[in-house]
Design an enzyme around this catalytic site. Structure first.
Site, mmCIF file in Angstrom:
data_model
loop_
_atom_site.group_PDB
_atom_site.id
_atom_site.type_symbol
_atom_site.label_atom_id
_atom_site.label_comp_id
_atom_site.label_asym_id
_atom_site.label_seq_id
_atom_site.Cartn_x
_atom_site.Cartn_y
_atom_site.Cartn_z
ATOM 1 N N SER A 1 42.422 43.837 47.291
ATOM 2 C CA SER A 1 43.127 42.630 46.860
ATOM 3 C C SER A 1 44.402 42.349 47.646
ATOM 4 C CB SER A 1 43.433 42.707 45.366
ATOM 5 O OG SER A 1 42.238 42.650 44.614
ATOM 6 N N TYR B 1 30.244 47.157 46.103
ATOM 7 C CA TYR B 1 30.362 46.989 47.556
ATOM 8 C C TYR B 1 30.752 48.286 48.255
ATOM 9 C CZ TYR B 1 35.292 46.259 46.241
ATOM 10 O OH TYR B 1 36.557 46.382 45.714
ATOM 11 N N ASP C 1 36.251 36.035 37.505
ATOM 12 C CA ASP C 1 35.045 36.742 37.932
ATOM 13 C C ASP C 1 33.806 35.859 37.800
ATOM 14 O OD1 ASP C 1 36.300 39.121 38.647
ATOM 15 O OD2 ASP C 1 36.059 40.017 36.665
ATOM 16 N N LYS D 1 41.442 44.626 32.061
ATOM 17 C CA LYS D 1 40.983 43.261 31.783
ATOM 18 C C LYS D 1 40.825 43.024 30.282
ATOM 19 C CE LYS D 1 38.298 42.972 36.096
ATOM 20 N NZ LYS D 1 36.964 42.687 36.672
ATOM 21 N N ASN E 1 40.963 38.899 34.104
ATOM 22 C CA ASN E 1 41.282 39.639 35.331
ATOM 23 C C ASN E 1 42.490 39.048 36.060
ATOM 24 O OD1 ASN E 1 39.942 37.275 36.254
ATOM 25 N ND2 ASN E 1 39.388 38.308 38.155
ATOM 26 N N GLY F 1 22.135 46.715 34.127
ATOM 27 C CA GLY F 1 23.355 47.427 33.783
ATOM 28 C C GLY F 1 24.241 46.635 32.848
ATOM 29 N N GLY G 1 28.357 42.338 47.431
ATOM 30 C CA GLY G 1 29.343 42.395 46.367
ATOM 31 C C GLY G 1 30.727 41.927 46.778
#
Length: 275
Positions: A20, A216, A104, A68, A89, A127, A237
Site C-alpha cells: 500500500s 497474490y 474492496d 476491518k 478497509n 473459501g 490478485g
C-alpha cells in the site's frame, strides 16, 4: 487540490510486507499532494488508542484484517458496503469525524471489469476468508442470481448464506471437494488465505469460467496453475489491491469514492507500475 502536508497510513499486523505505501505514494506524487503515507504495525488491542490520539494532520487510514471489523464500533459513520459486509478497509478522518468505507467490493468489480468480466449469472466462491463477504457483494453487483460457496467446513457457512440472502442471491453452501464436479459458472473467486491449496482439482468445465484469486503471494496459487494449464482466464490478485487503492485515493483526496481523480487513467498507470 490542496497541497498541505497530510498524514496517512496502512495499519495491520504483520504489515511490513504491505504494498500500500508504494501504491499510495505513487498516486500522491502524481497528483502533486505533499502527503505522507506509511505502514504502521498495529493490532486490534491498540486500535482505539491509536484513533483517539490522531491530530488534525491525519487524513486517513487503510486497514487490513482483522482491523476491518475491529474498527466498526469506533467509527462515527459507515458506508452501505461496509455495513453490509461488516468490514471497513478505509477510514477518512476529517473535521473530527471518522467515516468508514469498504473499497474492496469496488476493487473486485473494477478489476474484473478491466478483464472483460462485467456481467455474470452464476458464481462460485471458494473459501470463507476475510474477503469472502466483499467477493459475494461484488458478484451481486455484477448481476449474479446464484452463488455456490465452497468451504472446508460447510457448517460454518451460515454468515455467508445470510449475507447472500440480504443481497438477493440464491446461495448454496457446499464442501470444497465439490470443486471437482461443478459443471457451470461464469466466475470463480477464490478467497483462500495465502494461496492455500484447495486439496482438489477443479473440474474441466469449471475452468472455462474466469478465475479471480485474491491471493497474490505466493503466485501462482494452485488454483491459478490449474486454470493456466487449461488455458483459462485468470485475474491476478494484485488487480484488486490496485483498484481498491484507487478508490481509497479518491476518498482521501475528495471524501467521495465516486468522484474520479484528475487524469485518473494516469494515476492508475503510475500506481500499477509501482507494483
Amino acid at each position: 487540490m490542496a497541497s498541505d502536508r497530510r498524514r496517512l497510513a496502512v495499519l495491520g499486523s504483520p504489515i511490513a510486507h504491505s504494498k500500500s505505501p508504494a501504491l499510495h505514494r505513487a498516486a500522491y506524487d502524481l497528483l502533486g499532494l505533499d502527503w505522507e503515507y506509511t505502514a504502521i504495525e498495529l493490532d486490534g488491542a491498540g486500535l482505539r488508542a491509536f484513533l483517539d490520539t490522531r491530530d488534525a494532520s491525519w487524513r486517513g487510514l487503510s486497514l487490513t484484517m482483522p482491523l476491518k471489523q475491529d474498527v466498526l464500533p469506533l467509527l462515527d459513520e459507515v458506508d452501505e458496503l461496509a455495513t453490509l459486509t461488516n468490514a471497513a478497509n478505509t477510514v477518512l478522518l476529517a473535521d473530527g469525524v471518522r467515516r468508514g468505507f469498504n473499497t474492496d467490493v469496488g476493487g473486485i468489480v473494477r478489476a474484473l471489469g478491466e478483464a472483460g468480466c462485467d456481467r455474470i449469472r452464476h458464481g462460485v466462491l471458494v473459501g470463507g476468508g476475510a474477503t469472502a463477504a466483499s467477493a459475494l457483494a461484488a458478484m451481486a453487483e455484477l448481476g449474479a442470481a446464484s452463488v455456490q460457496v465452497l468451504l472446508r467446513r460447510p457448517g460454518a457457512g451460515g454468515s455467508v448464506a445470510e449475507l447472500g440472502a440480504r443481497l438477493g442471491l440464491a446461495v448454496e453452501v457446499r464442501p470444497i471437494a465439490d470443486l471437482a464436479t461443478l459443471e457451470e459458472a461464469d466466475l470463480v473467486v477464490s478467497t483462500l488465505p495465502g494461496g492455500a491449496d484447495p486439496g482438489v482439482e477443479a473440474s474441466a468445465a469449471l475452468r472455462r469460467a474466469t478465475l479471480f484469486d485474491v491471493a497474490y503471494a505466493p503466485w501462482p496459487t494452485r488454483l491459478v496453475s490449474q486454470w493456466l494449464e487449461a488455458g483459462g482466464t485468470v485475474v491476478h490478485g494484485l488487480e484488486m489491491l490496485l483498484h481498491q487503492a484507487v478508490l481509497q485515493v479518491r476518498i482521501f483526496a475528495s471524501g467521495d469514492p465516486f468522484q474520479a481523480l484528475p487524469d485518473e487513467a494516469a494515476v492508475l498507470d503510475v500506481m500499477r507500475r509501482s507494483l
